[in-house]
Write a protein that holds these residues in place. Structure first.
Motif, mmCIF file in Angstrom:
data_model
loop_
_atom_site.group_PDB
_atom_site.id
_atom_site.type_symbol
_atom_site.label_atom_id
_atom_site.label_comp_id
_atom_site.label_asym_id
_atom_site.label_seq_id
_atom_site.Cartn_x
_atom_site.Cartn_y
_atom_site.Cartn_z
ATOM 1 N N LEU A 1 0.848 -1.313 0.246
ATOM 2 C CA LEU A 1 -0.026 0.050 -0.175
ATOM 3 C C LEU A 1 0.751 1.357 0.048
ATOM 4 O O LEU A 1 0.510 2.330 -0.540
ATOM 5 N N LEU A 2 2.038 1.133 0.654
ATOM 6 C CA LEU A 2 2.776 2.784 0.816
ATOM 7 C C LEU A 2 3.435 2.790 -0.748
ATOM 8 O O LEU A 2 3.214 4.243 -0.787
ATOM 9 N N ALA A 3 3.729 2.206 -1.513
ATOM 10 C CA ALA A 3 4.143 2.340 -2.793
ATOM 11 C C ALA A 3 3.321 3.063 -3.616
ATOM 12 O O ALA A 3 3.404 4.064 -4.214
ATOM 13 N N THR B 1 -6.894 -2.515 1.178
ATOM 14 C CA THR B 1 -7.097 -2.225 -0.288
ATOM 15 C C THR B 1 -6.591 -0.883 -0.766
ATOM 16 O O THR B 1 -6.502 0.102 -0.139
ATOM 17 N N ALA B 2 -5.426 -0.854 -1.720
ATOM 18 C CA ALA B 2 -5.004 0.329 -2.089
ATOM 19 C C ALA B 2 -5.945 1.115 -2.751
ATOM 20 O O ALA B 2 -6.802 0.793 -3.707
ATOM 21 N N GLY C 1 0.331 7.830 -5.593
ATOM 22 C CA GLY C 1 -1.086 8.445 -5.425
ATOM 23 C C GLY C 1 -0.882 9.811 -5.048
ATOM 24 O O GLY C 1 -1.555 10.834 -5.494
ATOM 25 N N GLY C 2 0.121 10.207 -4.275
ATOM 26 C CA GLY C 2 0.417 11.449 -3.755
ATOM 27 C C GLY C 2 0.863 12.497 -4.923
ATOM 28 O O GLY C 2 0.595 13.667 -4.776
ATOM 29 N N ILE C 3 1.308 11.972 -5.917
ATOM 30 C CA ILE C 3 1.513 12.812 -7.052
ATOM 31 C C ILE C 3 0.339 12.986 -7.905
ATOM 32 O O ILE C 3 0.337 14.192 -8.236
ATOM 33 N N VAL C 4 -0.740 12.151 -7.855
ATOM 34 C CA VAL C 4 -1.768 12.459 -8.392
ATOM 35 C C VAL C 4 -2.715 13.398 -7.666
ATOM 36 O O VAL C 4 -3.399 14.382 -8.074
ATOM 37 N N GLY D 1 -3.898 -0.506 10.929
ATOM 38 C CA GLY D 1 -4.020 0.781 11.124
ATOM 39 C C GLY D 1 -2.723 1.729 10.987
ATOM 40 O O GLY D 1 -2.680 2.778 10.409
ATOM 41 N N ALA D 2 -1.421 1.090 11.540
ATOM 42 C CA ALA D 2 -0.362 2.119 11.508
ATOM 43 C C ALA D 2 -0.107 2.224 10.008
ATOM 44 O O ALA D 2 0.640 3.215 9.802
ATOM 45 N N VAL D 3 -0.150 0.960 9.205
ATOM 46 C CA VAL D 3 0.494 1.183 7.637
ATOM 47 C C VAL D 3 -0.410 2.249 7.070
ATOM 48 O O VAL D 3 -0.141 2.976 6.280
ATOM 49 N N LEU D 4 -1.807 2.390 7.303
ATOM 50 C CA LEU D 4 -2.884 3.135 6.572
ATOM 51 C C LEU D 4 -2.311 4.655 7.219
ATOM 52 O O LEU D 4 -2.354 5.673 6.441
ATOM 53 N N ALA D 5 -2.277 4.853 8.321
ATOM 54 C CA ALA D 5 -1.863 6.129 8.968
ATOM 55 C C ALA D 5 -0.317 6.775 8.130
ATOM 56 O O ALA D 5 -0.233 7.586 7.726
ATOM 57 N N ALA D 6 0.544 5.469 7.929
ATOM 58 C CA ALA D 6 1.676 5.996 7.422
ATOM 59 C C ALA D 6 1.577 6.340 5.643
ATOM 60 O O ALA D 6 2.189 7.325 5.141
#
Length: 229
Positions: free
Chosen positions: A42-44, A136-137, A49-52, A72-77
């Motif tokens: 999900l992080l990649a 889910t990404a 997605g932050g670029i879009v 939850g920690a991964v989603l927050a990250a």
């Protein structure tokens, strides 16, 4: 390639070139998302997605937090990482469109990007639950859809006129107010509008503050969105 309209606010070539530029940055994020996808986690996808649209990524991951999808920690990250990428994207836009303001703006946004990246790293250091489900990404739309490109061009035209009117009528404070309000919805259009203003009307430091205002407004909106969801 000529200025026309009230306050000489519009230049067709400049307006369309910034649409091409933003679409190019969006394509980079879209391609990275398709290339890495869920296989790299999900992080990649959140970083790409932050670029879009970091706002869209924030909304998607906040929904995942609400539904309990994934750790939850991964989603927050992912939310923090998307914000860091958004700040870097703004610096890239300013470097291309208004390089005279890049140095003072980097002093403002550089620490913010580092804090966002550090927050993501801290979230990832938290212990993971053994029974956590796979998140889910967020889904990214085609960056070359012509409708958003035309909407961006129209928004830049409206903001260009409003910004020049505010600058002429109320000075720097009026300009910052107009762009801050617009930045709550779309950072790119605010940055593009400010970069098109006459350089002699704005010093480098003032321009950096004007650029930073919509970024802060958008960040606060995303924070409120996350808490609301």
């Amino acid at each position: 390639d000529a200025a026309f309209g009230p306050y000489d606010a519009w230049n067709p070539r400049q307006i369309w070139m910034v649409v091409v530029l933003v679409s190019g940055l969006s394509l980079a994020g879209y391609a990275a998302s398709r290339r890495f996808g869920a296989s790299r986690g999900l992080l990649a996808t959140a970083a790409a997605g932050g670029i879009v649209s970091s706002t869209a990524v924030t909304a998607a991951l906040a929904a995942g937090l609400r539904k309990g999808e994934g750790e939850g920690a991964v989603l927050a990250a992912g939310i923090s990482l998307a914000s860091a990428v958004m700040l870097l994207r703004v610096l890239v836009l300013v470097a291309m469109l208004a390089p005279f303001a890049l140095a003072p703006l980097a002093v403002l946004l550089g620490p913010a990007a580092l804090v966002s990246a550090a927050a993501a790293a801290l979230f990832l250091r938290r212990p993971r639950g053994e029974d956590a489900t796979e998140a889910t990404a967020p889904t990214l739309k085609n960056p070359f859809d012509i409708v958003p490109a035309l909407v961006l061009a129209g928004l830049v035209m409206i903001l260009s006129l409003a910004a020049r009117w505010a600058l002429d009528r109320f000075g720097d404070a009026g300009l910052a107010t107009v762009l801050t309000l617009s930045g709550m919805l779309d950072v790119d259009s605010a940055i593009i509008t400010a970069s098109g203003l006459p350089q002699e009307r704005l010093g480098a430091v003032t321009a950096a503050l004007v650029f930073a205002a919509p970024v802060m407004a958008n960040t606060l909106v995303k924070a409120g969105l996350t808490l609301a969801v």
